[in-house]
Enzyme design. Structure first.
Site, PDB file in Angstrom:
ATOM      1  N   SER A  37       0.815  -1.213   0.000  1.00  0.00           N
ATOM      2  CA  SER A  37       0.000   0.000   0.000  1.00  0.00           C
ATOM      3  C   SER A  37       0.852   1.269   0.000  1.00  0.00           C
ATOM      4  CB  SER A  37      -0.953   0.001   1.200  1.00  0.00           C
ATOM      5  OG  SER A  37      -0.234   0.153   2.407  1.00  0.00           O
ATOM      6  N   LYS A  42       0.962   4.309   7.019  1.00  0.00           N
ATOM      7  CA  LYS A  42       0.362   5.231   6.044  1.00  0.00           C
ATOM      8  C   LYS A  42       0.900   6.643   6.258  1.00  0.00           C
ATOM      9  CE  LYS A  42      -2.758   2.363   4.180  1.00  0.00           C
ATOM     10  NZ  LYS A  42      -2.081   1.187   4.790  1.00  0.00           N
TER      11      LYS A  42
END
EC number: 3.4.21.88
Lengths: 202, 202
Positions: A121, A158
């Site tokens: 990701s 993230k």
DNA sequence: AGGTTGGCTGTAATTTTAAACAGCTTTGCG
DNA sequence: CGCAAAGCTGTTTAAAATTACAGCCAACCT
């Protein structure tokens, strides 16, 4: 008897830290007298009994009859944390897969542990599956920083972005969707910020 | 007198290596007697005079009157190589910007040095500008490996692909073109293969 | 041929270190 | 209260480690 690995008292932790520091900065463990000098003890036996206690708890190994015969039980280095079970603290012993021999001060701010990254990701930020993320423990983050966060008992890496009570955790890969958290209704814990990265293969 | 930093004799290098090994594996330097045991000396003065020689040449520092009072002059660790001047050997002293405290055996095969990456030509392989590439010295490479190569006195990091005498050095970024070398007409030196990567900021 | 350097043997004195013994004070606990 | 554990002081002894002194031998340089 097997190392019991009990918890250390505060004073014992200070002693252990000093030993670590000696090994790291001077390349050798301290003597009893050096411990006395560092902590203000007037008796070498104060140092001696602390060392015995640390040895009994498995934190160090004492070699009889050798000058500076103190060995740290840990291999020093940074703990490498693998898959984190839901709910548990990230640095719990059962998550530590190994310890890597490197200087935490190589990164800035200093790295506290390494986290093995799962998934792609963050691919476009050059963070690939299997990479080791050097993480500095910190509960606050600024916009744009790459963070290790815990949402719904799930640990994720993230980019952090806050707008008032709304926090967005942004992936760096168009195949993934941002995670949006309303901190008034859901828990969001920042576990740390990325301070570096290590990849162990070509 | 200032450290002269002369070249060491072969025997002196062996002694120095043993000291390094002691510090690394046991967390402390050896005593004179331990050196005797390791090298078969029958006199502690054999060890003593070697240590004096090493100290005179600046390889170690001796602290008077302290057990195991030997300090390594180098910081151990891996040399970090910056911009490599055309033509010079990659590990020449003038290219070594620093030494990073980490275990070369953390990578496999072992890392010999770190190279600071310039430019974004390997961006899609997660190798960004400023990253430190852990490199294992090797003159041969297999297809698909990421190599440090020297073409026309220029050092570059690319994916290696050979087809007979033709070698292609492939970037991982559509904005860059592959480098094609006909080894019958042009020199192509492989300096090493990538065995890992370290990024020093978030 | 003489002198220097590297690499050692052998011995011994001195200092550092480890480690034992005896005892004191404070804190927390059943 | 009694008592154990943590955290010390103070003293002593034996072992480990440093370091000085007095050599010997071979290789190399001039």
């Amino acid at each position: 008897m097997p190392p019991r690995s009990d918890r250390l008292t505060e004073r014992q932790s200070e002693i252990l830290d000093f030993i670590r520091q000696s090994v790291e900065s001077e390349g050798r463990p301290p003597t009893r007298l050096e411990l006395c000098a560092a902590f203000g003890f007037r008796s070498p036996n104060a140092a001696e009994s602390h060392l015995r206690a640390l040895a009994a708890k498995g934190a160090i190994l004492l070699e009889e009859g050798r000058a500076r015969g103190i060995r740290l039980a840990e291999g020093l280095g940074l703990p490498l944390v693998g898959r984190v079970a839901a709910g548990g603290p990230i640095l719990a012993t059962e998550h530590v897969e190994a310890r890597l021999q490197l200087d935490p001060a190589m990164f800035s701010p200093r790295a506290d542990y390494l986290l093995r990254v799962r998934g792609m990701s963050m691919r476009d930020a050059g963070i690939l599956d299997g990479d080791l993320l050097a993480v500095h423990r910190r509960t606050e983050a600024r916009n744009g920083q790459i963070v290790v966060a815990r949402v719904h008992d799930d640990v994720t890496v993230k980019t952090f972005r806050r707008d008032g009570p709304m926090v967005e955790l942004l992936p760096a890969n168009p195949d993934f969707a941002p995670i949006v958290v309303d901190t008034r209704r859901e828990a969001l814990d920042i576990e740390g910020i990325m301070v570096g990265l290590i990849r162990q293969d070509g």
